[in-house]
Each structure stands twice: as structure tokens, then as C-alpha cells.
Design a protein around this motif. Structure first.
Motif, mmCIF file in Angstrom:
data_model
loop_
_atom_site.group_PDB
_atom_site.id
_atom_site.type_symbol
_atom_site.label_atom_id
_atom_site.label_comp_id
_atom_site.label_asym_id
_atom_site.label_seq_id
_atom_site.Cartn_x
_atom_site.Cartn_y
_atom_site.Cartn_z
ATOM 1 N N ASN A 360 22.353 -3.204 17.724
ATOM 2 C CA ASN A 360 22.183 -4.615 17.549
ATOM 3 C C ASN A 360 20.427 -4.806 17.964
ATOM 4 O O ASN A 360 19.879 -5.612 17.133
ATOM 5 N N TYR A 361 20.053 -4.414 19.095
ATOM 6 C CA TYR A 361 18.745 -4.832 19.550
ATOM 7 C C TYR A 361 17.591 -4.123 18.544
ATOM 8 O O TYR A 361 16.440 -4.809 18.267
ATOM 9 N N GLY A 362 17.939 -2.803 18.446
ATOM 10 C CA GLY A 362 16.797 -2.340 17.210
ATOM 11 C C GLY A 362 16.923 -3.071 16.030
ATOM 12 O O GLY A 362 15.549 -3.103 15.246
ATOM 13 N N LEU A 363 18.095 -3.372 15.334
ATOM 14 C CA LEU A 363 18.161 -4.135 14.319
ATOM 15 C C LEU A 363 17.298 -5.456 14.320
ATOM 16 O O LEU A 363 16.716 -5.695 13.476
ATOM 17 N N SER A 396 24.757 0.592 11.496
ATOM 18 C CA SER A 396 23.982 0.125 12.579
ATOM 19 C C SER A 396 22.936 -0.899 12.168
ATOM 20 O O SER A 396 22.676 -1.967 12.443
ATOM 21 N N GLN A 397 22.246 -0.221 11.118
ATOM 22 C CA GLN A 397 20.828 -0.842 10.987
ATOM 23 C C GLN A 397 20.828 -1.561 9.442
ATOM 24 O O GLN A 397 19.967 -2.119 9.115
ATOM 25 N N TYR A 398 21.872 -1.115 8.738
ATOM 26 C CA TYR A 398 22.212 -1.852 7.328
ATOM 27 C C TYR A 398 20.812 -1.733 6.550
ATOM 28 O O TYR A 398 20.551 -2.333 5.802
ATOM 29 N N ALA A 399 20.443 -0.248 6.664
ATOM 30 C CA ALA A 399 19.103 -0.211 5.967
ATOM 31 C C ALA A 399 19.259 0.292 4.493
ATOM 32 O O ALA A 399 18.324 0.587 3.831
ATOM 33 N N ASP A 400 20.428 0.551 4.277
ATOM 34 C CA ASP A 400 20.955 0.881 2.844
ATOM 35 C C ASP A 400 21.344 -0.222 1.943
ATOM 36 O O ASP A 400 21.894 -0.443 0.902
ATOM 37 N N LEU A 401 21.217 -1.708 2.482
ATOM 38 C CA LEU A 401 21.721 -2.985 2.155
ATOM 39 C C LEU A 401 23.233 -2.789 1.307
ATOM 40 O O LEU A 401 23.363 -3.082 0.368
ATOM 41 N N PRO A 440 17.317 -12.720 24.854
ATOM 42 C CA PRO A 440 16.739 -12.086 23.732
ATOM 43 C C PRO A 440 17.571 -11.591 22.689
ATOM 44 O O PRO A 440 17.174 -11.262 21.360
ATOM 45 N N PHE A 441 18.857 -11.569 22.702
ATOM 46 C CA PHE A 441 19.838 -11.207 21.803
ATOM 47 C C PHE A 441 19.898 -12.469 20.933
ATOM 48 O O PHE A 441 20.033 -12.327 19.776
ATOM 49 N N GLY A 444 16.692 -13.123 19.231
ATOM 50 C CA GLY A 444 16.511 -12.245 18.349
ATOM 51 C C GLY A 444 17.206 -12.136 17.224
ATOM 52 O O GLY A 444 17.003 -11.827 16.100
ATOM 53 N N TYR A 445 18.443 -12.625 17.213
ATOM 54 C CA TYR A 445 19.448 -12.731 16.104
ATOM 55 C C TYR A 445 18.861 -13.786 15.241
ATOM 56 O O TYR A 445 18.846 -13.334 13.944
ATOM 57 N N TRP A 446 18.286 -14.939 15.394
ATOM 58 C CA TRP A 446 17.942 -15.857 14.538
ATOM 59 C C TRP A 446 16.381 -15.243 13.967
ATOM 60 O O TRP A 446 16.056 -15.404 12.892
ATOM 61 N N ALA A 447 15.863 -14.614 14.812
ATOM 62 C CA ALA A 447 14.307 -13.964 14.383
ATOM 63 C C ALA A 447 14.651 -12.908 13.397
ATOM 64 O O ALA A 447 14.066 -12.896 12.073
ATOM 65 N N PHE A 448 15.690 -12.139 13.400
ATOM 66 C CA PHE A 448 16.131 -11.186 12.460
ATOM 67 C C PHE A 448 16.686 -11.857 11.108
ATOM 68 O O PHE A 448 16.200 -11.323 9.944
ATOM 69 N N LEU A 449 17.423 -12.739 11.248
ATOM 70 C CA LEU A 449 17.919 -13.699 10.059
ATOM 71 C C LEU A 449 16.878 -14.187 9.354
ATOM 72 O O LEU A 449 16.557 -14.043 8.065
ATOM 73 N N ASP A 450 15.912 -14.488 9.917
ATOM 74 C CA ASP A 450 14.682 -15.181 9.243
ATOM 75 C C ASP A 450 13.771 -14.276 8.526
ATOM 76 O O ASP A 450 13.421 -14.586 7.602
ATOM 77 N N ARG A 451 13.754 -12.949 9.410
ATOM 78 C CA ARG A 451 12.984 -11.794 8.620
ATOM 79 C C ARG A 451 13.651 -11.236 7.451
ATOM 80 O O ARG A 451 12.978 -11.148 6.387
#
Length: 490
Positions: A360-363, A396-401, A440-441, A444-451
């Protein structure tokens, strides 16, 4: 009989075809030169290999060489080997003229059956669908053609937070691992290798995981008899003073080939049908073995080699040194510090800290998925490339969408607070996304969603979260705060 070459993750009797089959075992030091493995993982793998050689006695040729090719030059007879567990190893053995490659062992569903199932879907593959297929195919927890109790998945009956005020679950410790002369020799060899320049990560420590089939069977029996009942309810919970909770801690034994997963499945099924073990716990354990474990194994081969490089969320930041070096002392966030310390000191934490703390943190921080695959592979005693590729890239990283999972496993501090005891003494407040005590989680969650909002916009499971993002009036300040945090340890 043809001599069977078994790798260090093919150590159980189900990788041989009889009690008299001759065997070849090879230790290649070059494997440990290529990447910096956790010290305790290196110890476990070598200990298991050497214990197996000792058990086989005169049936085994056990060679310790720099490379596999060096070892094969010392063996003149024809060889056969079960399908290896990495692409690199598979291509290597396929290129050897006198080595016959047999189908894979150590998994439940055969590759042709999985391929036929997957080809029919022609799109996103889901573990739950495969799991139901496997239940029917292997007649596990079935009453004729329907699942026991009428429900396939009892996960909703689990997911409980840890008992309030508890420091550990009320389950007995698993049988103790007692090191022997083989372990002592392994430790001496690793000390010497380190002095010669071979690098390791993590700390050395007592061997905590089975290196023999006898040890693995003892752990399996103990789990089924004494821990399985609480595994289901608290399988997703975390306690800082109880890293194992009611988990079996058998993943390393399965991945070394010491246990056949189907023998564990049938043992758990008997515990329900004969001894009344709670179905929610038994079903959850069975789902991990014939569902998730087989699923990620088959996806490793079903997807092409380029899948490991998937990065459709455009996560392009390198893993920072404090994380790469497992420097738990650099971290002030209680959950992340404790979980990293578990990796450093044991080479193991259970699946929820892996997914919802480390992953989660890496994501959230946008770390490159491929680097995380390598880190998990090297840093965990049960880590292998086939295990970590789909687990990290897809889940974990949902890198394949969404090729294998329905949504990213991103969560704020509220999740960690609900499912653990970490937040009470932490300098950060899971309720705050802005300020000196902002978690930071959570931030970081909201920063991830924005990105990632443009790439996640079509995911219906993310609709609510993305709508909430639009309503955050201090989002620019949160983004600036997390940008300033950068790669620094939280």
C-alpha cells in the motif's frame, strides 16, 4: 531409472517417482551472487537442500559448484527435471540436450486445465472464478455439485479486527524448530561467503521455518489441530506483539516443495467434516491454496514475459534506500516501522502487512512495480519470482489496470487503525491528512488517487473514492505536503 535433478524448491517426495530413484541436487553459488537475498532466506534454502541430500543418502549426488553448468559437467548420465518455477530456469533446462523436462509438480490444477479455463474468459481473469472452477474440478468442500453450506466464499464471515485489548491471539505456538549440525555448517558457509563479498539483506537469526518434510508435517498438523479455527476470523488482523497471529506460516514449506498443497487441503477439509472445524476458516485456508496460490502460479506462465514490466499507473519513482535496505529504525510511522522490522528480523510477515502496509505504501508513493517484485522476491523466505510477479504487479500495485484484480488495494490510515493496534502509540494520527501529525497513509491515499484519477476513472469500484476526492477542499495543501515528504522515511 533416469536420475531426477531436483531444484531447491522441489524437495518433497512428490517430485520423485519412487523410493529408489537416483537424484541430483546442485548448490550454485552464482545464484547468491546475482542478487542480495535475505540472509535467513539463503540459510533456509541451503539448509533444506542439504537436509534433503542427507535424507536421500547414497541415492543422491549432491554437488556444490559455482554454476549449474559446472555441476552438470560432473554428471555424465541422462537427467530429467520437473518443470522449474522461473522462466530463466525453464529456458536453461530446455536448452540442455540430455535433460528431459517433465510437467510441473507441487501445484493442484494442471497447466492445460488452467489454460483451457483462462482461454474461455477472453478478458480479465479473476481468482474467485478460478477458485470455484478448481473446487469443482478437484471436488474440494463440495456436496455433489454444490459447495458445502451453499456458499463458495465465506470471507465476509471473517475480516475481524484483533480482539480489543489483546496482545496476542489465544493459540499455542507452533512446534519449535531445532537447528542441527547442517544448520551450523550453513551458517559458517554464509559467513564465509559474506566475507568474500556475497551480499545479503536483513539480519541473521535462528531458523524459524521448516527445512525438512518432517518439520513441515509437524507444523501442518499443529496448525490444523490448534490454529486453523482462529485463522479465518483474524486472517486480516495485525498485532504488533503477535506477528504470526493464527497463520500457518507454511508458505515457505509449500514453496520449497516440502508439502504437497493438496495434502494440506484434504487435511483441512477433514478437520471440518470430521472434527467440526469452522467452515469459514477451512474455506479461507483452502482458498489460499487451490485458489490464490495456484492462480498466481498459472498467471506467471499464462501472461507473457513482459507482464512483469507492466506499469500502467505510471509509477516511476525508485524504491528509496531506507526501504531497499530494510531500515526499520529510520521509520517513525508505527505500522511501517514494525512491519519492516519483521522483514528485517524474520524474512516474513503475513499477507496483510505485505499488502496493506508495504504494498500500500509503495502504491501510494508511486514506486516502480518491477523494483518491488524484486524486493519482495529477495527479502522474504517464501519469495520467488512466480509468487511475487502477479501478487505485486497485478494485486498490490494494480500496475496492469485490472487484468487480474478488480481494484487497487489502496487504503488510508483508517484501515490500519481498524485492523491493528499500531495507531494508538504512533506519532501520526490516522484521522489527519494534513499537518505535523498527518498520517502518511491517510495523506498518501488521497495523493495517490489524485495522481491516478485519470487512469482509474473507468473503474466502477473506485467511483465513490474519486467523488470523495473531488470534495476535499485542502487537497492542494495535502499534495504539497506529500510532495515535500518525497522519498524520505515517514
Amino acid at each position: 531409472m533416469v536420475r531426477r535433478w531436483i531444484f531447491a524448491d522441489q524437495l518433497g517426495p512428490h517430485f520423485l517417482d519412487g523410493p529408489h530413484q537416483p537424484v541430483l541436487l546442485v548448490e550454485s553459488r552464482a545464484v547468491f551472487r546475482r542478487r542480495a537475498f535475505h540472509r535467513q532466506k539463503a540459510h533456509l534454502v541451503l539448509s533444506a537442500l542439504r537436509h534433503r541430500a542427507a535424507e536421500l543418502g547414497d541415492r543422491a549426488v549432491h554437488l556444490r559448484t559455482e554454476t549449474y553448468r559446472d555441476a552438470l559437467r560432473q554428471v555424465d548420465e541422462p537427467l530429467e527435471v520437473c518443470h522449474p518455477t522461473s522462466r530463466r530456469a525453464r529456458e536453461f533446462v530446455r536448452g540442455l540436450d540430455r535433460v528431459a523436462v517433465l510437467p510441473p509438480r507441487g501445484f493442484v490444477t494442471a497447466q492445460p486445465d488452467f489454460v483451457a479455463w483462462a482461454d474461455e474468459r477472453r478478458g480479465a481473469l479473476r481468482m474467485e472464478d478460478f477458485y470455484r472452477y478448481a473446487r469443482r474440478l478437484h471436488d474440494v468442500l463440495m456436496d455433489d455439485d454444490v459447495p458445502v453450506s451453499g456458499r463458495w466464499n465465506l470471507d465476509a464471515d471473517n475480516r475481524q479486527p484483533p480482539p480489543k485489548g489483546a496482545t496476542r491471539l489465544d493459540v499455542p505456538d507452533p512446534p519449535e524448530i531445532v537447528e542441527d549440525d547442517i544448520d551450523a555448517q550453513v551458517r559458517e558457509d554464509l559467513d564465509r561467503w559474506a566475507a568474500e563479498g556475497i551480499e545479503f539483506v536483513g539480519r541473521d537469526g535462528p531458523r524459524r521455518f521448516p527445512a525438512t518434510r518432517a518439520e513441515a508435517l509437524a507444523r501442518l498438523r499443529h496448525f490444523v489441530d490448534h490454529r486453523l479455527a482462529l485463522f479465518g476470523p483474524y486472517g486480516d488482523a495485525m498485532l504488533s506483539t503477535d506477528p504470526a497471529m493464527a497463520h500457518s506460516m507454511l508458505s515457505a514449506a509449500f514453496n520449497l516443495g516440502l508439502l504437497d498443497p493438496m495434502e494440506a487441503v484434504r487435511s483441512a477439509e477433514r478437520a471440518h467434516r470430521v472434527d467440526g472445524a469452522p467452515l469459514s476458516s477451512v474455506e479461507g485456508f483452502v482458498r489460499q491454496l487451490i485458489g490464490w496460490r495456484d492462480f498466481v502460479w498459472h498467471l506467471y506462465w499464462y501472461f507473457d514475459a513482459g507482464y512483469r514490466s507492466s506499469n500502467r499507473l505510471a509509477a516511476n519513482r525508485s524504491i528509496p534506500a531506507w526501504f531497499a535496505d530494510i531500515d526499520a529504525d529510520a521509520v517513525q510511522a508505527s505500522c511501517l516501522s514494525d512491519v519492516l522490522a519483521g522483514v528485517r528480523d524474520r524474512g516474513w510477515v503475513h499477507h496483510i502487512p505485505r499488502l496493506m502496509v508495504l504494498g500500500n505504501y509503495g502504491l501510494q508513493r508511486g514506486w516502480r512495480p518491477g523494483e518491488l517484485v524484486d524486493w519482495f522476491h529477495r527479502s522474504f523466505v517464501d519469495g520467488y519470482e512466480w509468487v511475487m510477479t502477479a501478487n505485486v504487479v497485478g494485486m498490490s500495485q494494480y500496475a496492469d489496470l485490472g487484468r487480474m484484480s478488480t481494484r487497487p488495494y489502496a487504503a488510508g490510515g483508517a484501515y490500519v487503525n481498524r485492523m491493528s493496534d499500531y495507531c494508538g502509540g504512533c506519532r501520526y494520527d490516522p484521522r489527519h491528512r494534513l499537518g505535523v501529525d498527518a498520517c502518511p497513509f491517510t495523506a498518501g491515499y488521497w495523493a495517490f488517487l489524485d495522481r491516478a484519477r485519470d487512469r482509474l476513472g473507468g473503474n466502477v469500484r473506485m467511483t465513490r473514492s474519486l467523488r470523495q476526492l473531488e470534495q476535499i477542499d485542502d487537497l492542494p495543501a495535502v499534495l504539497a505536503q506529500e510532495q515535500a515528504r518525497g522519498p524520505h522515511a515517514p
